[in-house]
Design a protein around this motif. Structure first.
Motif, mmCIF file in Angstrom:
data_model
loop_
_atom_site.group_PDB
_atom_site.id
_atom_site.type_symbol
_atom_site.label_atom_id
_atom_site.label_comp_id
_atom_site.label_asym_id
_atom_site.label_seq_id
_atom_site.Cartn_x
_atom_site.Cartn_y
_atom_site.Cartn_z
ATOM 1 N N SER A 163 12.028 40.548 27.706
ATOM 2 C CA SER A 163 11.045 40.792 26.736
ATOM 3 C C SER A 163 9.356 41.521 27.852
ATOM 4 N N ASP A 164 9.790 40.866 28.724
ATOM 5 C CA ASP A 164 9.126 41.312 29.944
ATOM 6 C C ASP A 164 9.023 43.067 30.232
ATOM 7 N N LEU A 165 10.170 43.243 29.797
ATOM 8 C CA LEU A 165 10.694 44.617 30.105
ATOM 9 C C LEU A 165 9.250 45.713 29.518
ATOM 10 N N TYR A 166 8.655 46.362 30.333
ATOM 11 C CA TYR A 166 8.227 47.573 29.125
ATOM 12 C C TYR A 166 8.242 49.058 30.642
ATOM 13 N N PHE A 167 9.754 49.515 29.697
ATOM 14 C CA PHE A 167 10.279 50.430 31.144
ATOM 15 C C PHE A 167 9.163 51.378 30.344
ATOM 16 N N ASP A 168 9.081 51.652 29.381
ATOM 17 C CA ASP A 168 8.629 53.176 28.709
ATOM 18 C C ASP A 168 7.338 53.307 29.399
ATOM 19 N N GLU A 169 6.582 52.200 29.503
ATOM 20 C CA GLU A 169 5.303 52.386 30.403
ATOM 21 C C GLU A 169 4.964 51.918 31.744
ATOM 22 N N GLY A 170 6.144 52.033 31.918
ATOM 23 C CA GLY A 170 6.532 51.543 33.659
ATOM 24 C C GLY A 170 6.599 50.504 33.910
ATOM 25 N N PHE A 171 6.074 49.437 33.344
ATOM 26 C CA PHE A 171 5.695 48.423 33.993
ATOM 27 C C PHE A 171 6.706 46.518 33.535
ATOM 28 N N ILE A 172 6.402 45.770 34.425
ATOM 29 C CA ILE A 172 7.331 43.953 34.028
ATOM 30 C C ILE A 172 6.170 43.480 34.391
ATOM 31 N N LYS A 173 6.258 42.538 32.930
ATOM 32 C CA LYS A 173 4.912 41.018 33.027
ATOM 33 C C LYS A 173 5.434 40.778 33.359
ATOM 34 N N VAL A 174 4.997 40.339 34.440
ATOM 35 C CA VAL A 174 5.179 38.319 35.634
ATOM 36 C C VAL A 174 4.337 37.648 35.586
ATOM 37 N N THR A 175 4.795 36.086 35.422
ATOM 38 C CA THR A 175 4.807 35.131 35.325
ATOM 39 C C THR A 175 4.199 34.377 37.017
ATOM 40 N N GLY A 176 3.446 34.294 37.850
ATOM 41 C CA GLY A 176 2.833 33.869 38.531
ATOM 42 C C GLY A 176 2.472 32.396 38.595
ATOM 43 N N LYS A 177 2.274 32.154 39.800
ATOM 44 C CA LYS A 177 1.443 30.512 39.852
ATOM 45 C C LYS A 177 0.674 30.713 39.457
ATOM 46 N N GLY A 178 0.562 29.049 38.797
ATOM 47 C CA GLY A 178 -0.302 28.842 37.936
ATOM 48 C C GLY A 178 -0.559 29.456 36.679
ATOM 49 N N ASN A 179 1.128 30.067 36.117
ATOM 50 C CA ASN A 179 1.513 30.686 34.726
ATOM 51 C C ASN A 179 0.166 32.454 33.943
ATOM 52 N N LYS A 180 -0.267 32.282 35.735
ATOM 53 C CA LYS A 180 -0.875 33.160 35.425
ATOM 54 C C LYS A 180 0.171 34.867 35.907
ATOM 55 N N GLN A 181 -0.454 35.871 34.410
ATOM 56 C CA GLN A 181 0.635 37.001 33.954
ATOM 57 C C GLN A 181 -0.066 38.484 34.511
ATOM 58 N N ARG A 182 0.335 38.718 35.282
ATOM 59 C CA ARG A 182 0.270 40.563 35.710
ATOM 60 C C ARG A 182 1.436 41.127 35.099
ATOM 61 N N PHE A 183 0.777 42.841 36.018
ATOM 62 C CA PHE A 183 1.752 43.648 35.242
ATOM 63 C C PHE A 183 2.272 44.629 36.483
ATOM 64 N N VAL A 184 3.088 44.582 36.827
ATOM 65 C CA VAL A 184 3.712 45.034 38.324
ATOM 66 C C VAL A 184 4.064 46.539 37.950
ATOM 67 N N PRO A 185 4.192 47.904 38.509
ATOM 68 C CA PRO A 185 4.757 49.375 38.405
ATOM 69 C C PRO A 185 6.257 48.879 38.871
ATOM 70 N N ILE A 186 6.867 49.406 37.877
ATOM 71 C CA ILE A 186 8.231 49.066 38.688
ATOM 72 C C ILE A 186 8.699 51.027 38.308
#
Length: 303
Positions: A163-186
């Motif tokens: 559910s973190d894969l947003y390929f249509d938009e060209g991003f993945i959603k990543v949950t990092g340190k402290g449960n902080k989320q960011r979108f990273v281009p793929i």
């Protein structure tokens, strides 16, 4: 106030208030436990709300004989954080670590791989390799491609969800340190490998109920462990004869370094890596000084 009670409260604070990972909490706990053991061994009966500089300073000095500067600094930082929490909660009015200086340490430059090294490691993967009928070679190639193309921490990779894969938009959603989320281009290439794995390999695995949304799985249908990712990479390094000690984090460092070398903006790299401070990202400015010389030669008006 008892040490055990204070430590348990502190761990709860780190998890709930600061959102730290279990690994980070364990490290902080270990720092305090070292002090507790020292007090017990030396029959010092001082509770955490009254212990003072004069008691802690000999403890730091004693440990400094067996710890390098970086480990000493880490210990002092961990204890300072613990006593800052006690001050914050009004258990005490001062932090006994305030007047204890950390040793000076240089910034450790991260190890990196060349593009040729990465190509060699990925090419060494036998994508036809199977285990119990599951094409784990295809999975391993996808893992390395994702680590490198997105600059992920190993825990971010193992926790990646379908559910973190947003390929249509060209991003993945990543949950990092402290449960902080960011979108990273793929990139399209990595999307292609993930889709092959997801549609042709993952579908052959008997997925355990609690891991239905987890992207990368072992042959038993469970989430891959950090240790397994380390093992995959170390085996490939040995197979290719790579004379470097590498880990999953090496791919993250290489991702940032190669972006910088090719002209990427430092702020953009910071956002993709999920660094809270750009100071952390700036370490990559020091990895390849020849690149900085080339930039000067190319862009300065009086080159």
């Amino acid at each position: 106030m008892k040490w055990l009670n204070a430590l348990n409260d502190y761990k709860h604070y780190l998890k709930i208030e600061r959102g730290l990972s279990d690994n980070s909490i364990t490290n902080y706990e270990y720092d305090v436990q070292k002090l507790i053991i020292y007090l017990e061994e030396n029959n010092i009966n001082q509770s955490p709300d009254v212990i003072d500089y004069d008691t802690i300073q000999p403890f730091i000095y004693e440990l400094s004989k067996s710890l390098n500067a970086r480990s000493q600094s880490r210990l002092i930082s961990g204890l300072r954080s613990f006593f800052s929490y006690l001050v914050f909660e009004d258990y005490r009015t001062t932090n006994p670590l305030d007047h204890i200086e950390s040793p000076k340490i240089g910034r450790k430059l991260p190890d990196t791989l060349s593009i040729e090294d990465i190509d060699s490691l990925i090419a060494a993967i036998d994508i036809t390799k199977e285990y119990n009928g599951i094409r784990i070679g295809e999975r391993d190639r996808t893992i390395l491609e994702t680590l490198y193309s997105c600059g992920l921490r190993v825990s971010e990779l193992t926790n990646l969800k379908l559910s973190d894969l947003y390929f249509d938009e060209g991003f993945i959603k990543v949950t990092g340190k402290g449960n902080k989320q960011r979108f990273v281009p793929i990139g399209k290439n990595t999307q292609k490998y993930i889709n092959i794995y997801k549609n042709e390999v993952r579908t052959t695995i008997n997925v355990q109920k609690e891991f239905k949304d987890t992207l990368f799985l072992n042959n038993r249908g469970k989430q891959l462990t950090r240790a397994m990712i380390f093992t995959i990479i170390k085996q490939l390094a040995k197979k290719t004869g790579l004379q470097k000690t590498i880990s999953p984090h090496t791919f993250r460092h290489s991702f940032a370094t190669h972006l910088l070398e090719n002209g990427a903006d430092l702020r953009a790299i910071q956002l993709m890596l999920g660094h809270e401070s750009i100071t952390t990202t700036e370490i990559y400015m020091h990895v390849d000084r020849t690149h900085l010389k080339d930039v000067l030669t190319q862009f300065h008006p009086r080159k």
